[in-house]
Design an enzyme around this catalytic site. Sequence first.
Site, PDB file in Angstrom:
ATOM      1  N   GLU A 130       0.834  -1.208   0.000  1.00 32.62           N
ATOM      2  CA  GLU A 130       0.000   0.000   0.000  1.00 32.62           C
ATOM      3  C   GLU A 130       0.864   1.250   0.000  1.00 32.62           C
ATOM      4  OE1 GLU A 130      -3.705  -1.650   2.677  1.00 32.62           O
ATOM      5  OE2 GLU A 130      -2.462  -0.021   3.420  1.00 32.62           O
TER       6      GLU A 130
ATOM      7  N   CYS B 228       3.009   8.246   2.137  1.00 34.98           N
ATOM      8  CA  CYS B 228       3.280   7.279   3.198  1.00 34.98           C
ATOM      9  C   CYS B 228       3.645   5.967   2.502  1.00 34.98           C
ATOM     10  CB  CYS B 228       2.040   7.130   4.069  1.00 34.98           C
ATOM     11  SG  CYS B 228       2.243   5.897   5.345  1.00 34.98           S
TER      12      CYS B 228
ATOM     13  N   CYS C 156       4.532  -7.529   7.755  1.00 38.33           N
ATOM     14  CA  CYS C 156       5.461  -7.140   8.820  1.00 38.33           C
ATOM     15  C   CYS C 156       5.598  -8.301   9.804  1.00 38.33           C
ATOM     16  CB  CYS C 156       4.948  -5.904   9.554  1.00 38.33           C
ATOM     17  SG  CYS C 156       6.076  -5.345  10.861  1.00 38.33           S
TER      18      CYS C 156
ATOM     19  N   CYS D  57       2.272  -6.337  15.798  1.00 36.17           N
ATOM     20  CA  CYS D  57       1.615  -5.479  16.799  1.00 36.17           C
ATOM     21  C   CYS D  57       0.113  -5.763  16.739  1.00 36.17           C
ATOM     22  CB  CYS D  57       1.906  -4.014  16.518  1.00 36.17           C
ATOM     23  SG  CYS D  57       3.672  -3.664  16.545  1.00 36.17           S
TER      24      CYS D  57
ATOM     25  N   CYS E 277      -2.482  -3.538  14.663  1.00 38.29           N
ATOM     26  CA  CYS E 277      -2.075  -3.100  13.321  1.00 38.29           C
ATOM     27  C   CYS E 277      -2.508  -4.117  12.270  1.00 38.29           C
ATOM     28  CB  CYS E 277      -0.556  -2.932  13.308  1.00 38.29           C
ATOM     29  SG  CYS E 277       0.114  -2.663  11.648  1.00 38.29           S
TER      30      CYS E 277
ATOM     31  N   CYS F  75      -2.705   1.461   8.189  1.00 38.71           N
ATOM     32  CA  CYS F  75      -1.853   0.728   7.265  1.00 38.71           C
ATOM     33  C   CYS F  75      -2.261  -0.732   7.187  1.00 38.71           C
ATOM     34  CB  CYS F  75      -0.383   0.903   7.625  1.00 38.71           C
ATOM     35  SG  CYS F  75       0.207  -0.093   8.990  1.00 38.71           S
TER      36      CYS F  75
HETATM   37  N1  SAH Z   1       6.627  -0.471  11.561  1.00 36.80           N
HETATM   38  C1  SAH Z   1       6.834   0.909  11.754  1.00 36.80           C
HETATM   39  C2  SAH Z   1       6.275   1.769  10.649  1.00 36.80           C
HETATM   40  C3  SAH Z   1       4.959   1.380  10.064  1.00 36.80           C
HETATM   41  S1  SAH Z   1       3.544   1.485  11.143  1.00 36.80           S
HETATM   42  C4  SAH Z   1       6.246   1.338  13.095  1.00 36.80           C
HETATM   43  O1  SAH Z   1       5.553   0.557  13.707  1.00 36.80           O
HETATM   44  O2  SAH Z   1       6.555   2.448  13.501  1.00 36.80           O
HETATM   45  C5  SAH Z   1       3.189   3.225  11.111  1.00 36.80           C
HETATM   46  C6  SAH Z   1       2.477   3.758  12.317  1.00 36.80           C
HETATM   47  O3  SAH Z   1       1.098   3.392  12.302  1.00 36.80           O
HETATM   48  C7  SAH Z   1       3.038   3.282  13.635  1.00 36.80           C
HETATM   49  O4  SAH Z   1       3.167   4.366  14.521  1.00 36.80           O
HETATM   50  C8  SAH Z   1       1.988   2.318  14.085  1.00 36.80           C
HETATM   51  O5  SAH Z   1       2.041   2.103  15.461  1.00 36.80           O
HETATM   52  C9  SAH Z   1       0.740   3.003  13.603  1.00 36.80           C
HETATM   53  N2  SAH Z   1      -0.449   2.158  13.546  1.00 36.80           N
HETATM   54  C10 SAH Z   1      -0.531   0.884  13.111  1.00 36.80           C
HETATM   55  N3  SAH Z   1      -1.798   0.440  13.202  1.00 36.80           N
HETATM   56  C11 SAH Z   1      -2.526   1.466  13.683  1.00 36.80           C
HETATM   57  C12 SAH Z   1      -3.910   1.625  13.996  1.00 36.80           C
HETATM   58  N4  SAH Z   1      -4.761   0.637  13.815  1.00 36.80           N
HETATM   59  N5  SAH Z   1      -4.311   2.828  14.470  1.00 36.80           N
HETATM   60  C13 SAH Z   1      -3.443   3.832  14.650  1.00 36.80           C
HETATM   61  N6  SAH Z   1      -2.130   3.747  14.384  1.00 36.80           N
HETATM   62  C14 SAH Z   1      -1.674   2.574  13.894  1.00 36.80           C
HETATM   63 FE1  SF4 Z   2       4.794  -3.800  11.916  1.00 35.94          FE
HETATM   64 FE2  SF4 Z   2       2.396  -2.666  12.151  1.00 35.94          FE
HETATM   65 FE3  SF4 Z   2       3.908  -3.081  14.311  1.00 35.94          FE
HETATM   66 FE4  SF4 Z   2       4.632  -1.186  12.528  1.00 35.94          FE
HETATM   67  S1  SF4 Z   2       2.784  -1.185  13.808  1.00 35.94           S
HETATM   68  S2  SF4 Z   2       5.931  -2.740  13.510  1.00 35.94           S
HETATM   69  S3  SF4 Z   2       3.929  -2.191  10.626  1.00 35.94           S
HETATM   70  S4  SF4 Z   2       3.034  -4.674  12.993  1.00 35.94           S
END
Ligand code: SAH
Ligand code: SF4
Length: 360
Positions: free
Chosen positions: A99, A112, A119, A123, A126, A343
């Site tokens: 994306e 972005c 990944c 998390c 996410c 994302c």
């Molecule tokens: N992996 C890296 C970069 C990609 S994620 C990281 O985690 O920083 C980009 C951002 O989106 C991160 O700050 C992540 O915590 C946030 N993010 C992911 N899923 C989300 C969600 N459902 N709502 C809000 N922020 C989210």
């Molecule tokens: Fe990976 Fe999503 Fe965690 Fe960023 S927030 S490290 S993209 S799992």
Amino acid sequence: MADVRRPFRQNLYDLDLPTLQALLESWGEAPYRARQLWEWLYIHLADRFEQMSNLPRSLREKLAAETAIGAPERIASQLSRSGETRKDLLRLADGETIEVVLMHYDQRHTACISSQAGCPLGCRFCATGQSGFQRDLSAGEIVAQALHVARQLQATGKRLSNVVMMGMGEPLLNYDAALTAIRRLIDPQGFRLGQRHVTLSTAGIVPGIDRLADEGLQITLAVSLHAATDDLRDQLLPINRRYPLDALFAACYRYCARGGRRISFEWALIDGVNDSPQQAQALAARLQGITAHVNLIPLNPTPAYPGQPSSPQAVQAFSAVLERLHVPHTVRTRRGIEIEAGCGQLRRQSPRPGAPLQKD
Ligand code: SAH
Ligand code: SF4
């Protein structure tokens, strides 16, 4: 369509200028040809060899036979109702999908971009993490996303002003490709993005933060924190078990001490999970001695996580604690929520090649 007959043509975006020069010289071309090609790729944003009018036809044909301009194919798009956010699902040469998002805000036009397909860090909240890990992207595949967005803007006379590596994937786990891509985008003889307009976001890969501190770059580091106590962060971001908060903040401290710029800390506010005044206080305590800015953003709900965004009252209360403790911060609004801007969400929803494409 990806050309299935020649799947291994060299992606030109994966070559640096000296390598491109060596390639063209090995074909008997004059040294200045590589520079001309470079400008077509990174200044004029050409995505077809026919556009390269100052290159001889014979060279264009050779390039087309031996190499590819790795511009990914767009297979689906979503546009927010307000028109300020657009998300594209792109298909790479091997069929993998990623994306890329374009956001318009004030006078800024921000891309972005993703660093991995999927990944590995998982998390909980996410959508990318929920769908697993497919593979690292190459430097060229990362660069190509910014160029894809820049080309869209170019069509309306606008220029890409910012790039945030906050799409799918963890850039510090794909370190070399991510850094090569950033250096390519800020190349003063190429794409010429301002270093200060580039942000790399990490979930907290400590060795990667230390390595980044030594790069001598002026880009912004963002750390996705989301919790200021280990017990809570362990639950939300499993990587915290490997690099707990003491180790993470020690790395942030070293990063600042080495002349790194202000660090952004990302905090997705989740109703009843990490939006308490105690968490805000713990956050403020952790930030002592670090030049920091906190970005608060209500969670984007995702399918496989039950959490919901904090209420406006909870956001306000959290912000008030930070205010009182003199922690610089911004409450961000969720942008393009109706297009599921979080994302990894478009990809989860329409992974099929040839999924319906919304017209621009
Ligand atoms: N992996 C890296 C970069 C990609 S994620 C990281 O985690 O920083 C980009 C951002 O989106 C991160 O700050 C992540 O915590 C946030 N993010 C992911 N899923 C989300 C969600 N459902 N709502 C809000 N922020 C989210
Ligand atoms: Fe990976 Fe999503 Fe965690 Fe960023 S927030 S490290 S993209 S799992």
